[in-house]
Each structure stands twice: as structure tokens, then as C-alpha cells.
Design a protein around this motif. Structure first.
Motif, short mmCIF file in Angstrom:
data_model
loop_
_atom_site.label_atom_id
_atom_site.label_comp_id
_atom_site.label_asym_id
_atom_site.label_seq_id
_atom_site.Cartn_x
_atom_site.Cartn_y
_atom_site.Cartn_z
N ASP A 74 0.83 -1.21 0.00
CA ASP A 74 0.00 0.00 0.00
C ASP A 74 0.86 1.26 0.00
N ILE A 75 1.93 1.24 0.78
CA ILE A 75 2.84 2.40 0.83
C ILE A 75 3.50 2.59 -0.53
N LEU A 76 3.94 1.50 -1.13
CA LEU A 76 4.56 1.59 -2.46
C LEU A 76 3.57 2.15 -3.49
N LEU A 77 2.35 1.65 -3.45
CA LEU A 77 1.36 2.08 -4.43
C LEU A 77 1.01 3.57 -4.28
N GLN A 78 1.14 4.10 -3.07
CA GLN A 78 0.91 5.53 -2.87
C GLN A 78 1.92 6.36 -3.66
N HIS A 79 3.13 5.86 -3.79
CA HIS A 79 4.18 6.56 -4.52
C HIS A 79 4.20 6.20 -6.00
N CYS A 80 3.30 5.32 -6.43
CA CYS A 80 3.32 4.83 -7.81
C CYS A 80 2.25 5.49 -8.69
N GLN A 81 1.65 6.55 -8.25
CA GLN A 81 0.56 7.15 -9.03
C GLN A 81 1.01 7.58 -10.42
N THR A 82 2.25 8.02 -10.56
CA THR A 82 2.73 8.52 -11.85
C THR A 82 3.36 7.43 -12.71
N LEU A 83 3.52 6.24 -12.16
CA LEU A 83 4.17 5.16 -12.90
C LEU A 83 3.20 4.50 -13.88
N THR A 84 3.77 4.01 -14.96
CA THR A 84 2.97 3.23 -15.91
C THR A 84 2.73 1.85 -15.32
N PRO A 85 1.78 1.10 -15.87
CA PRO A 85 1.54 -0.26 -15.34
C PRO A 85 2.79 -1.14 -15.35
N ASN A 86 3.60 -1.04 -16.40
CA ASN A 86 4.81 -1.87 -16.45
C ASN A 86 5.84 -1.40 -15.42
N GLN A 87 5.96 -0.11 -15.22
CA GLN A 87 6.88 0.40 -14.20
C GLN A 87 6.42 -0.05 -12.81
N ARG A 88 5.10 -0.04 -12.61
CA ARG A 88 4.54 -0.51 -11.34
C ARG A 88 4.86 -2.00 -11.15
N LYS A 89 4.72 -2.79 -12.20
CA LYS A 89 5.06 -4.22 -12.13
C LYS A 89 6.51 -4.41 -11.72
N VAL A 115 12.52 -4.73 -19.40
CA VAL A 115 12.41 -4.58 -17.95
C VAL A 115 13.36 -3.50 -17.46
N LYS A 116 14.55 -3.43 -18.03
CA LYS A 116 15.50 -2.37 -17.67
C LYS A 116 14.93 -1.00 -18.02
N SER A 117 14.21 -0.92 -19.12
CA SER A 117 13.57 0.33 -19.51
C SER A 117 12.49 0.71 -18.49
N TRP A 118 11.69 -0.27 -18.05
CA TRP A 118 10.69 0.00 -17.01
C TRP A 118 11.37 0.52 -15.75
N ARG A 119 12.47 -0.15 -15.39
CA ARG A 119 13.22 0.24 -14.18
C ARG A 119 13.70 1.67 -14.28
N LYS A 120 14.31 2.05 -15.41
CA LYS A 120 14.85 3.40 -15.57
C LYS A 120 13.74 4.44 -15.46
N GLY A 121 12.64 4.19 -16.16
CA GLY A 121 11.52 5.13 -16.10
C GLY A 121 10.95 5.25 -14.69
N ALA A 122 10.82 4.12 -14.00
CA ALA A 122 10.27 4.13 -12.65
C ALA A 122 11.20 4.87 -11.69
N ARG A 123 12.48 4.62 -11.79
CA ARG A 123 13.45 5.30 -10.91
C ARG A 123 13.41 6.80 -11.12
N ASP A 124 13.39 7.22 -12.38
CA ASP A 124 13.37 8.65 -12.67
C ASP A 124 12.12 9.31 -12.08
N LYS A 125 10.97 8.68 -12.29
CA LYS A 125 9.72 9.26 -11.78
C LYS A 125 9.67 9.26 -10.26
N LEU A 126 10.18 8.19 -9.62
CA LEU A 126 10.18 8.11 -8.16
C LEU A 126 11.11 9.16 -7.55
#
Length: 133
Positions: A74-89, A115-126
Motif C-alpha cells: 500500500d505504501i509503495l502504491l501511494q508513490h506509484c501514481q505517476t508510474l505506468t503499469p509496467n513500471q509498477r510491475k 524490464v530495464k527500460s521499465w526500471r529506468k523510467g520508474a526510478r526517474d519518476k520516483l
């Protein structure tokens, strides 16, 4: 302590150990049972001195292992609002299940570079959402 049970056990042991050449059985059984019960009392006393049983107040003040606090997901999902579904995965599978990039790729049937692309995008947004540079 169950005196009746201990007495019966002692009586049975006395009958097995009794030697008629050394005296009569009732006297032997009386002393054997008395000694057996005294030995059990001593053992129980020592055990109770070594064992600690907390009062009820102790249990009232302990914290329950499961509280109403939000779960990690739940805490993680609170910070995932801007992530795409794949970045969230990627985030959830990495943090909650401890999967590697290759394991996520295999599970999601995509290439490791995806998957590395998802990771990079997720890290940048987080980083942006948490105020890091």
C-alpha cells in the motif's frame, strides 16, 4: 501435580523392585511411594522457580504482531501514481518478491532490456516525486 497418578506409578515401580528377602511389601511400598512423591514435589518446585509466567497486565501492554498499519504494498502504491503499469510491475516484483530483471522478464514474457527500460523510467519518476535530484 497429580498425587493419585504419581502414587500409582510409584506403587507399580515398587512392585517391580520389591525383594521379599529384605522385608514385607506394605512397608516397602509406603516408603517408596512417599519418596517418589517427595521427589516429584522437589522437581516441580525447582521447575516453577526457573519458569516465569507474566501477569495479565504484561499481555495487555504487548503490541499485536498484526496491526492496522498500511502494508508495504500500500505504501509503495501511494508513490506509484505517476508510474505506468509496467513500471509498477517492475517496482512491486522487485521489492515485494525480490525478483531480478531476468526473472521479471521471464515472468512477464518480455526481454530483459524491456524490464530495464521499465526500471529506468520508474526510478526517474520516483526520484522526482520524492524530491531527489
Amino acid at each position: 501435580m497429580n498425587f493419585c497418578q504419581d502414587g500409582l506409578i510409584a506403587l507399580w515401580e515398587a512392585s517391580k523392585r520389591f525383594n521379599p528377602a529384605k522385608g514385607n511389601f506394605p512397608t516397602y511400598a509406603y516408603h517408596y511411594i512417599k519418596g517418589y512423591i517427595l521427589m516429584e514435589l522437589t522437581r516441580e518446585t525447582k521447575e516453577s522457580e526457573r519458569t516465569f509466567y507474566p501477569e495479565n497486565e504484561f499481555w495487555d501492554n504487548t503490541v499485536a504482531p498484526y496491526t492496522e498499519e498500511p502494508l508495504v504494498e500500500d505504501i509503495l502504491l501511494q508513490h506509484c501514481q505517476t508510474l505506468t503499469p509496467n513500471q509498477r510491475k517492475w517496482l512491486l516484483l522487485t521489492v515485494l518478491e525480490g525478483l531480478s530483471i531476468s526473472e521479471i522478464a521471464e515472468k512477464e514474457k518480455v526481454s530483459p532490456s524491456a524490464v530495464k527500460s521499465w526500471r529506468k523510467g520508474a526510478r526517474d519518476k520516483l526520484k522526482l516525486s520524492m524530491g531527489h535530484n
